[in-house]
Design a protein around this motif. Structure first.
Motif, PDB file in Angstrom:
ATOM      1  N   LEU A 380       0.823  -1.204   0.000  1.00 21.35           N
ATOM      2  CA  LEU A 380       0.000   0.000   0.000  1.00 21.35           C
ATOM      3  C   LEU A 380       0.862   1.262   0.000  1.00 21.35           C
ATOM      4  N   SER A 381       1.981   1.202   0.704  1.00 19.76           N
ATOM      5  CA  SER A 381       2.878   2.361   0.761  1.00 19.76           C
ATOM      6  C   SER A 381       3.568   2.602  -0.567  1.00 19.76           C
ATOM      7  N   LEU A 382       3.843   1.532  -1.344  1.00 20.92           N
ATOM      8  CA  LEU A 382       4.503   1.710  -2.635  1.00 20.92           C
ATOM      9  C   LEU A 382       3.606   2.421  -3.637  1.00 20.92           C
ATOM     10  N   VAL A 383       2.310   2.256  -3.515  1.00 18.75           N
ATOM     11  CA  VAL A 383       1.392   2.945  -4.429  1.00 18.75           C
ATOM     12  C   VAL A 383       1.316   4.430  -4.094  1.00 18.75           C
ATOM     13  N   GLU A 384       1.401   4.760  -2.822  1.00 14.82           N
ATOM     14  CA  GLU A 384       1.262   6.148  -2.372  1.00 14.82           C
ATOM     15  C   GLU A 384       2.523   6.939  -2.709  1.00 14.82           C
ATOM     16  N   TYR A 385       2.329   8.068  -3.391  1.00 11.71           N
ATOM     17  CA  TYR A 385       3.465   8.885  -3.813  1.00 11.71           C
ATOM     18  C   TYR A 385       4.179   9.531  -2.628  1.00 11.71           C
ATOM     19  N   SER A 386       3.445   9.917  -1.577  1.00  9.71           N
ATOM     20  CA  SER A 386       4.054  10.575  -0.420  1.00  9.71           C
ATOM     21  C   SER A 386       4.962   9.644   0.379  1.00  9.71           C
ATOM     22  N   MET A 387       4.918   8.337   0.111  1.00 10.98           N
ATOM     23  CA  MET A 387       5.767   7.362   0.821  1.00 10.98           C
ATOM     24  C   MET A 387       6.952   6.915  -0.028  1.00 10.98           C
ATOM     25  N   ALA A 388       7.109   7.447  -1.237  1.00  8.07           N
ATOM     26  CA  ALA A 388       8.123   6.939  -2.160  1.00  8.07           C
ATOM     27  C   ALA A 388       9.536   7.262  -1.708  1.00  8.07           C
ATOM     28  N   HIS A 389       9.718   8.329  -0.917  1.00  2.58           N
ATOM     29  CA  HIS A 389      11.073   8.753  -0.559  1.00  2.58           C
ATOM     30  C   HIS A 389      11.624   7.992   0.643  1.00  2.58           C
ATOM     31  N   TYR A 390      10.806   7.197   1.314  1.00  4.18           N
ATOM     32  CA  TYR A 390      11.302   6.440   2.469  1.00  4.18           C
ATOM     33  C   TYR A 390      12.179   5.278   1.980  1.00  4.18           C
ATOM     34  N   ARG A 391      13.174   5.026   2.764  1.00  3.47           N
ATOM     35  CA  ARG A 391      14.070   3.925   2.404  1.00  3.47           C
ATOM     36  C   ARG A 391      13.358   2.578   2.548  1.00  3.47           C
ATOM     37  N   PRO A 392      13.762   1.570   1.789  1.00  3.49           N
ATOM     38  CA  PRO A 392      13.117   0.255   1.901  1.00  3.49           C
ATOM     39  C   PRO A 392      13.173  -0.323   3.309  1.00  3.49           C
ATOM     40  N   SER A 393      14.280  -0.139   4.013  1.00  2.00           N
ATOM     41  CA  SER A 393      14.377  -0.665   5.376  1.00  2.00           C
ATOM     42  C   SER A 393      13.428   0.077   6.320  1.00  2.00           C
ATOM     43  N   GLU A 394      13.216   1.351   6.101  1.00  2.00           N
ATOM     44  CA  GLU A 394      12.274   2.110   6.933  1.00  2.00           C
ATOM     45  C   GLU A 394      10.845   1.623   6.732  1.00  2.00           C
ATOM     46  N   LEU A 395      10.460   1.413   5.484  1.00  2.00           N
ATOM     47  CA  LEU A 395       9.112   0.893   5.220  1.00  2.00           C
ATOM     48  C   LEU A 395       8.920  -0.489   5.830  1.00  2.00           C
ATOM     49  N   ALA A 396       9.916  -1.344   5.700  1.00  2.00           N
ATOM     50  CA  ALA A 396       9.802  -2.694   6.243  1.00  2.00           C
ATOM     51  C   ALA A 396       9.699  -2.671   7.766  1.00  2.00           C
ATOM     52  N   ALA A 397      10.507  -1.858   8.426  1.00  2.00           N
ATOM     53  CA  ALA A 397      10.484  -1.795   9.885  1.00  2.00           C
ATOM     54  C   ALA A 397       9.163  -1.209  10.390  1.00  2.00           C
ATOM     55  N   ALA A 398       8.689  -0.135   9.778  1.00  2.00           N
ATOM     56  CA  ALA A 398       7.432   0.477  10.220  1.00  2.00           C
ATOM     57  C   ALA A 398       6.245  -0.445   9.968  1.00  2.00           C
ATOM     58  N   ALA A 399       6.234  -1.143   8.817  1.00  2.00           N
ATOM     59  CA  ALA A 399       5.126  -2.053   8.511  1.00  2.00           C
ATOM     60  C   ALA A 399       5.099  -3.223   9.486  1.00  2.00           C
ATOM     61  N   LEU A 400       6.245  -3.766   9.838  1.00  2.00           N
ATOM     62  CA  LEU A 400       6.275  -4.879  10.785  1.00  2.00           C
ATOM     63  C   LEU A 400       5.885  -4.422  12.191  1.00  2.00           C
ATOM     64  N   CYS A 401       6.343  -3.252  12.577  1.00  2.64           N
ATOM     65  CA  CYS A 401       5.981  -2.742  13.898  1.00  2.64           C
ATOM     66  C   CYS A 401       4.472  -2.578  14.023  1.00  2.64           C
ATOM     67  N   LEU A 402       3.837  -2.036  12.979  1.00  2.18           N
ATOM     68  CA  LEU A 402       2.383  -1.887  12.997  1.00  2.18           C
ATOM     69  C   LEU A 402       1.688  -3.243  12.983  1.00  2.18           C
ATOM     70  N   SER A 403       2.218  -4.200  12.246  1.00  3.58           N
ATOM     71  CA  SER A 403       1.629  -5.537  12.202  1.00  3.58           C
ATOM     72  C   SER A 403       1.706  -6.221  13.572  1.00  3.58           C
ATOM     73  N   LEU A 404       2.845  -6.129  14.224  1.00  2.05           N
ATOM     74  CA  LEU A 404       2.993  -6.725  15.555  1.00  2.05           C
ATOM     75  C   LEU A 404       2.070  -6.030  16.568  1.00  2.05           C
TER      76      LEU A 404
END
Length: 488
Positions: A380-404
């Protein structure tokens, strides 16, 4: 009576005539039945007797010739034997001098000529010289193995060698059984500086994987250190479409949402989709003023490149032309492919969020449901243009934190443990704005026009995570109420 005597006399005469014809070799002669003491077989027997006599005469001649040949051969053999005996005596003399360990034979010694004594003396001298040379070579080898004491007066020729250098062979090896095959290897001090010891409150997640060659525990820290460097080297700038005069964030979102459908239609792996988005953003950041009619061509060409990079059986270029409804030709795709690769420096080494996500799920001991839900948040974040500048590791860490946080019903502080902070290298304060942005996207996905990701994660193979009741509860609603508008 007379008639019978005449008939008998006539028969006897007939038999005599037939036997005479047989002896003359006439082929039309009829063999008689019987006669007193003489018959046709008896005649053949006489002939065989004559042939046997001739054969005996021939054998006698051969026997005489053979006897003469054997006599000559015996004389020659006796001569050769006498010569061989003379040479053999010389050989025995040399062996007796060279190998005194051999026991003397019980047979009487062979006679030697007077000239043999000189040859024996020469053989003994030659043998002594060979033994002396062998002992000298052995002594030289032992001296080579021993470290030499350098003379303080004379400068050493090998000035480059350190004084405390040890010889390669300290002493000769007696047997291979004494060799140690498993000696402890000293770790390089440089590796100790790169990978310091873990803090006491951090778990070593690679400790149980030493026996698995596929997990590469010896290199896993270096691998993720390299991936971190690559994502910084090939970073996407905030608002990277500002150089474009036509392309907007909504047009980019429409393109990526359509590519999600293309990925499902071709049954491509998730790595291909993530790499496709990275190629598109890097190209749009490097090339200004991309036209509207070329944006779809850039998208399918980027997925064509990512397919060849990630897939085992990549779709053909004609398949990508078909999904565009033949808006472009194969030549157009190949031309765009060359342009993209040249603008990206022929490097596709920018990491994807999925690579980091697998590592973080392992550190958190997450379940497959946590993993699928985190992938849903990343897509979902990859589709959103406002999230494109985040690093891949940042997206992965934030997505997992929210999932947990959503599936465990714990606080964010309890979920993001020191182990997660150590392996992700992100604190909760750093991830909090990204988590809130992801929560807002998840809450508003039903009202969004880009629902391809939502529909894909309704698949039972992905645990239907997009329809989980936890995504409608108050916990995620509270996170979505306080959005963060600042770029990190």
């Amino acid at each position: 009576m007379e008639i019978q005597v005449r008939r008998q006399q006539r028969l006897v005469n007939l038999h005599d005539q037939e036997n005479a014809n047989v002896l003359k070799g006439k082929s039309n002669a009829i063999l008689p039945i019987k006669r007193q003491g003489l018959s046709a077989r008896g005649a053949l027997g006489d002939l065989n007797t004559n042939a046997q006599a001739q054969r005996d005469i021939a054998i006698g001649k051969v026997a005489v010739v053979t006897a003469e040949y054997e006599k000559k051969a015996t004389l020659n053999r006796a001569t050769i034997k006498s010569n061989y005996s003379h040479v053999r005596s010389k050989i025995d003399t040399g062996l007796a001098a060279a190998k005194p360990i051999i026991q003397p034979s019980s047979r009487p010694p062979m006679r030697r000529e007077e000239s043999t004594a000189g040859l024996a003396a020469k053989a003994i001298a030659r043998t002594k010289a060979v033994l002396k040379e062998t002992q000298q070579n052995k002594t030289n080898d032992e001296n080579i193995l021993k470290p030499r004491k350098q003379d303080s007066k004379k400068p050493s020729k090998l000035s480059a060698v350190k004084e405390d250098a040890k010889p390669v062979l300290k002493e000769p090896t007696e047997s291979l059984g004494k060799l140690k095959l498993a000696e402890p290897v000293k770790q390089d001090s440089r590796l100790e500086k790169q990978h310091p010891q873990l803090p006491p409150d951090v778990e070593d997640i690679d400790a149980g994987d030493n026996n698995s060659p596929l997990l590469m525990t010896c290199y896993i820290k270096d691998i993720y250190h390299y991936l971190t460097e690559m994502e910084l080297k090939y970073a996407i700038e905030p608002d990277h479409l500002r150089k474009q005069s036509v392309i907007t964030g909504k047009m980019r979102a429409t393109l990526i949402d359509w590519l999600v459908e293309v990925q499902r239609q071709f049954s491509l792996v998730l790595e291909t989709f993530h790499l496709t988005v990275g190629i598109i953003d890097r190209y749009l950041q490097a090339v200004p003023n991309v036209q509207r009619n070329q944006l779809q061509l850039v998208g399918v060409t980027a997925m064509f490149l990512a397919s060849k990079y990630e897939e085992i059986y990549a779709p053909e270029v004609g398949d990508f032309v078909y999904v565009t409804d033949n808006a472009y030709s194969k030549a157009d795709v190949f031309r765009c492919e060359r342009d993209i690769m040249s603008k990206l420096g022929f490097c596709l080494a920018r990491p994807i969020p999925l690579s980091f996500l697998r590592r973080f799920v392992k550190a958190a001991h997450g379940t497959s449901k946590n993993h699928h839900l985190a992938k849903y948040f990343v897509d979902l974040s990859l589709v959103e243009y406002s999230m494109a500048h985040y690093r891949p590791s940042e997206l992965a860490a934030a997505a997992l934190c929210l999932s947990l946080y959503l599936l465990s019903r714990k606080t964010l502080e309890a979920v993001w443990t020191p182990t997660m902070i150590y392996y992700s290298e992100y604190t909760l304060e750093h991830l909090d704005p990204i988590i809130r942005k992801i929560a807002k996207i998840v809450v508003n996905v039903k009202d969004s026009r880009y629902k391809s990701v939502y529909n894909r994660y309704l698949d039972p193979k992905l645990a239907k995570v997009s329809a989980l009741p936890e995504l409608k509860e108050e916990a995620i609603q509270e996170l979505a109420k306080i959005p963060s508008t600042t770029y990190l």
